[in-house]
Design a protein around this motif. Structure first.
Motif, short mmCIF file in Angstrom:
data_model
loop_
_atom_site.label_atom_id
_atom_site.label_comp_id
_atom_site.label_asym_id
_atom_site.label_seq_id
_atom_site.Cartn_x
_atom_site.Cartn_y
_atom_site.Cartn_z
N ARG A 154 0.84 -1.20 0.00
CA ARG A 154 0.00 0.00 0.00
C ARG A 154 0.88 1.27 0.00
N THR A 155 1.95 1.20 0.75
CA THR A 155 2.88 2.33 0.77
C THR A 155 3.50 2.54 -0.61
N ALA A 156 3.86 1.45 -1.23
CA ALA A 156 4.44 1.55 -2.58
C ALA A 156 3.46 2.18 -3.55
N MET A 157 2.19 1.81 -3.42
CA MET A 157 1.20 2.38 -4.35
C MET A 157 0.95 3.87 -4.05
N THR A 158 1.21 4.29 -2.82
CA THR A 158 1.12 5.72 -2.51
C THR A 158 2.29 6.47 -3.16
N GLY A 176 8.75 1.11 -13.60
CA GLY A 176 9.96 1.83 -13.21
C GLY A 176 10.24 1.70 -11.72
N VAL A 177 9.18 1.77 -10.92
CA VAL A 177 9.37 1.63 -9.47
C VAL A 177 9.78 0.20 -9.12
N ILE A 178 9.25 -0.75 -9.88
CA ILE A 178 9.63 -2.14 -9.62
C ILE A 178 11.12 -2.34 -9.94
N ASP A 179 11.56 -1.77 -11.07
CA ASP A 179 12.93 -2.02 -11.51
C ASP A 179 13.96 -1.17 -10.77
N ASN A 180 13.57 0.05 -10.43
CA ASN A 180 14.54 0.97 -9.81
C ASN A 180 13.91 1.66 -8.61
N PRO A 181 14.38 1.38 -7.44
CA PRO A 181 13.82 2.04 -6.25
C PRO A 181 13.85 3.56 -6.41
N VAL A 182 12.79 4.21 -5.96
CA VAL A 182 12.70 5.67 -6.12
C VAL A 182 13.68 6.34 -5.17
N GLU A 183 13.97 7.60 -5.46
CA GLU A 183 14.88 8.34 -4.58
C GLU A 183 14.31 8.38 -3.17
N GLU A 184 15.23 8.31 -2.23
CA GLU A 184 14.81 8.19 -0.84
C GLU A 184 13.97 9.41 -0.38
N ASP A 185 14.29 10.61 -0.87
CA ASP A 185 13.54 11.78 -0.38
C ASP A 185 12.10 11.78 -0.91
N ILE A 186 11.92 11.23 -2.10
CA ILE A 186 10.54 11.12 -2.61
C ILE A 186 9.76 10.14 -1.74
N PHE A 187 10.39 9.04 -1.44
CA PHE A 187 9.75 8.03 -0.60
C PHE A 187 9.41 8.61 0.78
N ARG A 188 10.37 9.33 1.36
CA ARG A 188 10.13 9.91 2.69
C ARG A 188 9.02 10.96 2.63
N GLY A 189 8.98 11.68 1.53
CA GLY A 189 7.94 12.68 1.37
C GLY A 189 6.56 12.05 1.35
N ARG A 216 8.81 19.92 -1.75
CA ARG A 216 8.68 20.64 -0.48
C ARG A 216 7.44 20.16 0.28
N MET A 217 6.40 19.86 -0.47
CA MET A 217 5.19 19.29 0.17
C MET A 217 5.54 18.01 0.91
N GLY A 218 6.36 17.19 0.27
CA GLY A 218 6.77 15.93 0.91
C GLY A 218 7.59 16.18 2.16
N GLU A 219 8.52 17.11 2.06
CA GLU A 219 9.38 17.40 3.23
C GLU A 219 8.55 17.83 4.43
N LEU A 220 7.53 18.61 4.18
CA LEU A 220 6.73 19.14 5.28
C LEU A 220 5.50 18.27 5.58
N GLY A 221 5.28 17.24 4.79
CA GLY A 221 4.10 16.40 5.01
C GLY A 221 2.81 17.14 4.72
N ILE A 222 2.82 17.93 3.66
CA ILE A 222 1.65 18.78 3.34
C ILE A 222 0.67 18.04 2.43
N ILE A 223 -0.59 18.08 2.81
CA ILE A 223 -1.65 17.74 1.85
C ILE A 223 -2.39 19.04 1.57
N GLN A 224 -2.82 19.21 0.37
CA GLN A 224 -3.30 20.52 -0.05
C GLN A 224 -4.47 20.41 -1.01
N ASN A 225 -5.08 21.52 -1.24
CA ASN A 225 -6.10 21.61 -2.28
C ASN A 225 -6.48 23.07 -2.49
#
Lengths: 434, 437
Positions: free
Chosen positions: A279-283, A337-350, B86-95
């Motif tokens: 579910r996290t991956a699909m997010t 693409g996500v299956i083949d190459n893990p996404v950048e860590e900051d995108i994932f954390r975001g 930046r939305m990701g860094e701050l955990g922002i949901i928006q509309n």
């Protein structure tokens, strides 16, 4: 844009929050289990009444009967005949919302605290002793058929069922809880009475509550309202896994200015340890679809992805676009693409951070709390999973998400609604997801 | 059961509006703060007095286009990719949303990131870049949104209503706009909108959630005091829009097969006739009672699947509407019955005192239920009342004003706005290839 985030909010599971302390469980004298979370920040109460079974309690001929029967029951009862029932609803401004899915039916009551006892008493009476007055009965039939026709006529709504043609032919979940025009047209008052007699039994039921009423007082109120419901119930039949064994596509021609597309694919069932990573991956995929299809390529106003919350689940991706071939191709490319190459860590954390905010936002709504506790109790066997299954999510890595998608995503069942005089049908082939 | 029946008698419920404090910064920005510590989140909303009602035929759709550009690059975040990150860094949901009479933007994030959230909103509202490349891309996105609207079962009905009810300026009722304007939108038009409407004196900053009053006001002032006063908005002086001069009935084709009937009258503007809005609301609430004649005649014993009669609180296009879904093959019959019912409801005898009390109480309850969460308050309640009513005074005194509505006030409201007044009727039904008539 509003709808997109709403959908995402609904589809995301709960993240991070641990089991709240203010939850209690008890059982009514006839065996109906109750889960209550005391939240006293205001006077609003939420109560969800679940009837377990969903599609597996229906046949081809009775598709929609449970929904229809419950809607008829909500028109009046022995103690609260039509006019009196409507007066009560007028006085309380109670909000009843209902949903009928593949695993259960749910009636949710939202009301002011002082109205809770009488509203639940009326609801209990309507389930056990519905009035089923002929005019009201036909009114429900007309309204239900109109709803079904609207759903069919709206391509944005119907596209999900077109995808079912490709993804789950012959599966139990093909029996539609909302019914079809044909089945709803055929139901009689006897069908409704029989359905209610069979299904309104303590073994089929679950009640969840979120609001200021304390557990002991709630027990008394619920006992008065539902204590006379007879014991017994049906076995909650196992649902078979999906067996899509090749990439498939179902195309429906309509004269629409923009095409609609949905692809569904296998996902872990409820309770499986892979479900939360999936579910996290699909997010994460959801955020990437927004970036690639909307931000970078301006192919769509609406695109999103997620995974369902039933006992057997699927992942899905959605797009509406005047260029469905390119949009679907890119959508499949994002997933592979996500299956083949893990996404950048900051995108994932975001993605995780946004999910945390959503979860905290959900905690402010009693409707959400009732749904979460009930859904996880029914689909995983323990309501606590709504809060604990995500506790370790911060330990996941981007590579874990790729791995879980790789394990589960094999073939896709695509549904497309498009004007095939504009989009040549030969170009509408299933796009491989891996 | 007797106890329950006794409880059916109406009792007056005393409620108050959501607790809040408001202050105005020197640059004219209204700051509204409401607290709720249920969950560790904060919602920040900026409401702007603009929308389709500020547009001309040449700019129809630009208020909405502008809303889309809010989420693109600004002086702090150079493009949408940076904005998304930046939305990701701050955990922002928006509309955000654009309606006829207002535009509003909101974010929700963890209360520990509140200060950064204010900065994020400040950058987005004060310094959008309107980059040519990003506008070009967004044009296609908005056209896809436009195309999606074309498939809505009510699309033809809305078009017909705009033309008939707002004949002087139908575009002012159409936030999505027209393709020609969307296709031609360019940065100078965005800057013009910004200059006129996106100024602190034409906006409100609403903060709700897990935060303290003093901290919220202090940080809001520190962050937003640099937003330059504008003074150019013509919003408050825009002319009224709704104009129905004679009885009209329009039959609109329904390709989807849906059936719908509505009858519309002009209603009181909240800016020019605020006093009439209270009996209007009580009256509309009365008609929503399922135990009274209106519902019984038209739904319980009539062809309607559902029905409402209500007043829509607006500044420029206030309307009184009776409408409901019908089986398409009974649409014409439904219109005839509805018009007959509208004749009957013009008599004071149509209303009983107990029902009026009940109607008032329903309005109180509705407000409680509409403000369950702090997000509801920040996104739905406050922006609407602040923009449409011009301040929150109306919102604060609303219940007191309802309390004093008497049956004769309702009679007077009917005399002023419905009795012998022209109406526009619309019937949505399949016309089997015929043009609208």
């Amino acid at each position: 844009m509003k709808n997109i985030y709403l959908v995402i909010a609904v589809l995301l599971g709960s993240l991070y929050a641990s089991v709240p302390e203010n939850v209690e469980e008890f059982t009514l004298s006839n065996g109906i289990p109750v889960i209550t979370r005391t939240i006293d920040n205001n006077d609003i109460e939420g109560v969800s009444f679940f009837i377990i079974g969903g599609s597996s309690a229906l046949t081809e001929e009775t598709q929609g009967l449970e929904r229809f029967s419950l809607e008829c029951a909500m028109m009046g009862s022995e103690d609260f005949p039509g006019l009196q029932w409507r007066e009560l609803m007028d006085r309380t401004q109670a909000e009843w919302t209902s949903s009928f899915n593949y695993d259960y039916s749910r009636y949710h009551l939202r009301c002011i605290r002082e109205d809770l006892p009488i509203l639940l008493a009326a609801f209990g009476n309507s389930l056990l002793n519905p009035e089923l007055e002929e005019q009201a009965f036909e009114q429900v039939r007309t309204s239900t058929i109109q709803d079904l026709q609207e759903k069919y006529n709206d391509p944005d709504s119907w596209i999900w069922f077109v995808a079912n043609d490709a993804f789950m032919p012959g599966h139990t979940y093909r029996r539609l809880p909302d019914g079809t025009v044909e089945t709803v047209s055929s139901f009689t008052t006897e069908d409704v009475s029989n359905m209610l007699e069979d299904r309104i039994r303590s073994g089929n039921l679950l009640i969840t509550h979120a609001g200021p009423t304390q557990p002991e007082e709630l027990r008394t109120i619920l006992e008065q309202a539902f204590g006379e419901i007879p014991e017994g119930g049906q076995e909650f039949l196992q649902v078979e896994p999906f067996t899509v064994d090749r990439d498939t596509i179902a195309v429906q021609h309509r004269e629409v200015p923009t095409a609609y597309a949905v692809v569904k694919f296998n996902a872990p069932p409820q309770g499986h340890e892979d479900l939360i990573p999936f579910r996290t991956a699909m997010t994460v995929v959801n955020d990437l679809l927004w970036q690639v299809l909307r931000t970078d390529n301006a192919l769509t106003y609406a695109t999103f992805s997620g995974a369902t919350n039933y006992r057997e689940n699927w992942g899905y991706m959605y797009v509406s676009s005047p260029q469905p071939v390119l949009a679907c191709s890119l959508m499949a490319g994002v997933l592979s693409g996500v299956i083949d190459n893990p996404v950048e860590e900051d995108i994932f954390r975001g993605t995780i951070e946004k999910s945390r905010t959503l979860e905290n936002l959900r905690a402010t709504s009693k409707d959400n709390q009732c749904w979460m506790m009930g859904n996880f109790e029914i689909c995983t066997g323990d309501w606590r999973n709504a809060y604990t299954m995500f506790d370790n999510i911060s330990e996941l890595s981007s590579a874990d998400l790729s791995a879980v998608l790789d394990r589960w995503v094999v073939f896709g069942g695509w549904g497309i609604i498009a004007d095939t005089t504009v989009v040549p049908i030969e170009q509408l082939q299933p796009w491989p997801l891996k | 059961m007797k106890a329950f029946i006794l409880l059916l008698m109406p009792v007056v419920l005393v409620v108050s509006a959501a607790d809040f404090e408001t202050r105005q910064l020197e640059n004219g920005l209204t700051v509204i703060v409401s607290l709720d510590d249920t969950s560790p989140v904060v919602t920040i909303c900026i409401a702007v007095k603009t929308g389709a009602t500020c547009e001309t035929p040449e700019t129809n759709g630009l208020a909405h286009f502008y809303e889309h550009m809010f989420f693109k690059g600004n002086e702090a975040l150079p493009d949408q990719t940076a904005y998304n990150r930046r939305m990701g860094e701050l955990g922002i949901i928006q509309n955000g949303a654009t309606s006829t009479e207002r535009v509003w933007y909101h974010i929700t994030l963890g209360s520990d990131n509140f200060e950064e959230g204010l900065q994020f909103m400040f950058d987005a509202i004060t310094s959008p870049l309107f980059n040519n490349v990003e506008m070009e891309r967004e044009r296609d996105v908005i056209m896809n949104e436009y195309d999606r609207g074309l498939t809505h079962p009510f699309h033809n009905l809305w078009l017909a209503m705009e033309e008939v009810i707002y004949p002087d300026a139908p575009w002012r009722q159409s936030p999505i706009g027209v393709p020609e304007v969307i296709q031609a939108a360019a940065p100078p038009a965005m800057h013009a909108f910004q200059e006129h409407y996106y100024t602190p004196d034409n906006s409100a900053l609403i903060i709700t959630g897990d935060i303290g009053y003093e901290e919220a006001f202090r940080l809001a002032e520190r962050q937003f005091e640099g937003w330059e006063y504008g003074g150019l908005s013509n919003y408050d002086s825009l002319p009224g829009l709704i104009r129905i001069e004679r009885d009209t009935t329009v039959f609109v084709d329904s390709p989807s097969g849906a059936g719908y009937v509505s009858v519309v009258y002009e209603g009181p503007s909240i800016s020019t006739d605020p006093g009439d809005s209270y009996p209007a609301d009580v009256w509309g609430s009365y008609l929503s009672l399922m135990s009274r004649e209106f519902y019984t005649d038209l739904v319980t014993n009539g062809p309607f699947i559902n029905i409402y009669g209500s007043y829509y609180t607006q500044r420029f296009s206030p309307s009184i509407t009776f409408a409901g879904m019908v089986p398409p093959d009974r649409a014409e019959e439904a219109l005839a019955l509805l018009l007959e019912e509208i004749q009957q409801l013009q008599s004071p005898d149509y209303y009983d005192e107990e029902g009026i009390l009940l109607a008032k109480e329903d309005l109180y309850r509705h407000r409680i239920l509409a403000e369950e969460t702090s997000r509801d308050v920040a996104v739905e309640s406050m922006p609407f009342w602040w923009v449409v009513a011009g301040s929150l005074d109306y919102y604060v005194t609303y219940q007191d004003s309802l309390d004093v509505v008497e049956p004769e006030d309702i009679s007077e409201f009917l005399e002023t706005w419905i009795v012998n007044k022209p109406r526009a009727a619309f019937v949505l039904m399949p016309l089997d290839g015929e043009e609208n008539r």
